[in-house]
Scaffold this motif. Structure first.
Motif, PDB file in Angstrom:
ATOM      1  N   GLU A   1       0.858  -1.255   0.057  1.00  0.00           N
ATOM      2  CA  GLU A   1      -0.105  -0.170  -0.017  1.00  0.00           C
ATOM      3  C   GLU A   1       1.037   1.251   0.199  1.00  0.00           C
ATOM      4  O   GLU A   1       0.643   2.310  -0.690  1.00  0.00           O
ATOM      5  CB  GLU A   1      -0.919   0.008   1.314  1.00  0.00           C
ATOM      6  CG  GLU A   1      -2.072  -0.990   1.191  1.00  0.00           C
ATOM      7  CD  GLU A   1      -3.146  -0.810  -0.103  1.00  0.00           C
ATOM      8  OE1 GLU A   1      -3.482   0.179   0.011  1.00  0.00           O
ATOM      9  OE2 GLU A   1      -3.023  -2.010  -0.579  1.00  0.00           O
ATOM     10  N   THR A   2       2.045   1.148   0.792  1.00  0.00           N
ATOM     11  CA  THR A   2       2.861   2.202   0.728  1.00  0.00           C
ATOM     12  C   THR A   2       3.439   2.645  -0.486  1.00  0.00           C
ATOM     13  O   THR A   2       3.778   3.637  -1.034  1.00  0.00           O
ATOM     14  CB  THR A   2       4.065   2.122   1.862  1.00  0.00           C
ATOM     15  OG1 THR A   2       3.375   1.725   3.074  1.00  0.00           O
ATOM     16  CG2 THR A   2       4.993   3.112   1.655  1.00  0.00           C
TER      17      THR A   2
ATOM     18  N   THR B   1       2.097   1.853  -3.408  1.00  0.00           N
ATOM     19  CA  THR B   1       0.888   2.527  -4.261  1.00  0.00           C
ATOM     20  C   THR B   1       1.048   4.009  -3.991  1.00  0.00           C
ATOM     21  O   THR B   1       0.965   4.902  -4.945  1.00  0.00           O
ATOM     22  CB  THR B   1      -0.273   1.954  -3.864  1.00  0.00           C
ATOM     23  OG1 THR B   1      -0.241   0.574  -4.359  1.00  0.00           O
ATOM     24  CG2 THR B   1      -1.425   2.419  -4.703  1.00  0.00           C
ATOM     25  N   ARG B   2       0.945   4.526  -2.859  1.00  0.00           N
ATOM     26  CA  ARG B   2       1.013   5.825  -2.713  1.00  0.00           C
ATOM     27  C   ARG B   2       2.315   6.615  -3.007  1.00  0.00           C
ATOM     28  O   ARG B   2       2.070   7.623  -3.636  1.00  0.00           O
ATOM     29  CB  ARG B   2       1.094   6.360  -1.346  1.00  0.00           C
ATOM     30  CG  ARG B   2      -0.311   5.946  -0.526  1.00  0.00           C
ATOM     31  CD  ARG B   2      -0.724   6.184   0.902  1.00  0.00           C
ATOM     32  NE  ARG B   2       0.150   5.336   1.882  1.00  0.00           N
ATOM     33  CZ  ARG B   2      -0.536   4.056   2.340  1.00  0.00           C
ATOM     34  NH1 ARG B   2      -1.723   3.478   2.037  1.00  0.00           N
ATOM     35  NH2 ARG B   2       0.336   3.150   3.170  1.00  0.00           N
TER      36      ARG B   2
ATOM     37  N   GLU C   1       2.591   8.010  -6.753  1.00  0.00           N
ATOM     38  CA  GLU C   1       2.042   9.349  -7.050  1.00  0.00           C
ATOM     39  C   GLU C   1       3.127  10.487  -7.153  1.00  0.00           C
ATOM     40  O   GLU C   1       2.491  11.630  -7.445  1.00  0.00           O
ATOM     41  CB  GLU C   1       0.961   9.567  -5.980  1.00  0.00           C
ATOM     42  CG  GLU C   1      -0.279   8.536  -6.070  1.00  0.00           C
ATOM     43  CD  GLU C   1      -1.181   9.037  -4.933  1.00  0.00           C
ATOM     44  OE1 GLU C   1      -1.103   9.921  -4.187  1.00  0.00           O
ATOM     45  OE2 GLU C   1      -2.350   8.048  -4.715  1.00  0.00           O
TER      46      GLU C   1
ATOM     47  N   LEU D   1       3.818   8.366   4.027  1.00  0.00           N
ATOM     48  CA  LEU D   1       3.164   7.305   3.180  1.00  0.00           C
ATOM     49  C   LEU D   1       3.325   5.977   3.471  1.00  0.00           C
ATOM     50  O   LEU D   1       2.861   5.173   3.182  1.00  0.00           O
ATOM     51  CB  LEU D   1       4.321   7.547   1.694  1.00  0.00           C
ATOM     52  CG  LEU D   1       4.480   8.928   1.015  1.00  0.00           C
ATOM     53  CD1 LEU D   1       5.271   9.016  -0.069  1.00  0.00           C
ATOM     54  CD2 LEU D   1       2.859   9.356   0.571  1.00  0.00           C
TER      55      LEU D   1
END
Length: 211
Positions: free
Chosen positions: A69-70, A72-73, A76, A125
């Protein structure tokens, strides 16, 4: 919610996966409280202890979902900072497998790499990597003279020295940064060591270390 951070953590048993989700759900309500305090009943506490004592519950596997998940952030952004630091985990009573933190206090240490966004907002993040470790041979070292401690430390291979945690974690965290994103690793003066500088330079890890 917080539970969704760990949906990608696969412990090889659906019951363990469900128990992890339940533990995270309890802890998220009041993260400053201890694990036993957050469990809702004696049965929940016993289930927690069984979970933590299960040899199939490995820290890297528990963290895998959150790390993804980290990542994924992080995608960005084009550049991030990775903040490194160590914290103590101290425990009362007699327990096996712990080292001395200071004085007579026993426990272990966790070395963390936290990814944050660029700019003054410092958006967290997520944690990219964790390295737990125990102070070894503390009682033996206390009986040495200053010169003996220096010789003892010099005789250790680099990978056995506690100070090597800085480059080890930086390399692990850096390998998890998505392609196309630049990471700058930030460390305090405990990492002010030529061996750390050289290792990070050789492995193309960008860094800022306080002198």
């Amino acid at each position: 919610g917080v539970v969704s951070e760990f949906k990608g953590s696969q412990l090889g048993d659906e019951r363990l996966d469900r128990r992890l989700a339940s533990i995270v759900r309890h802890l998220a309500v009041a993260p400053a409280e201890s694990f036993p305090e957050r469990m809702g009943s004696p049965a929940e506490r016993e289930a927690l202890y069984r979970f933590l004592g299960n040899p199939r519950v490995i820290p890297d596997e528990v963290m895998a979902g959150h790390v993804e998940e980290t990542r994924t952030r992080i995608r960005e952004h084009t550049e991030i900072r990775v903040i490194h630091d160590t914290t103590d985990f101290a425990f009362e009573g007699e327990r096996e497998g712990l080292g001395i933190i200071e004085g007579r206090v026993r426990g272990f240490l966790g070395h963390f790499a936290l990814a944050i966004g660029p700019g003054e907002q410092r958006e967290p993040l997520g944690v990219l990597a964790v390295l737990p470790y125990v102070h070894e041979q503390t009682e033996v070292r206390r009986q040495m003279t200053h010169d003996e401690r220096i010789l003892h430390t010099r005789a250790k291979p680099r990978e056995k020295k506690e100070s090597s945690r800085w480059e080890k974690l930086a390399q692990t965290a850096n390998s998890r940064v998505p392609v196309g994103v630049e990471a700058v690793h930030v460390m305090d003066q405990d990492a002010d060591d030529y061996a750390v500088f050289a290792n990070l330079h050789e492995t193309n890890v960008r860094f800022v270390i306080r002198g």
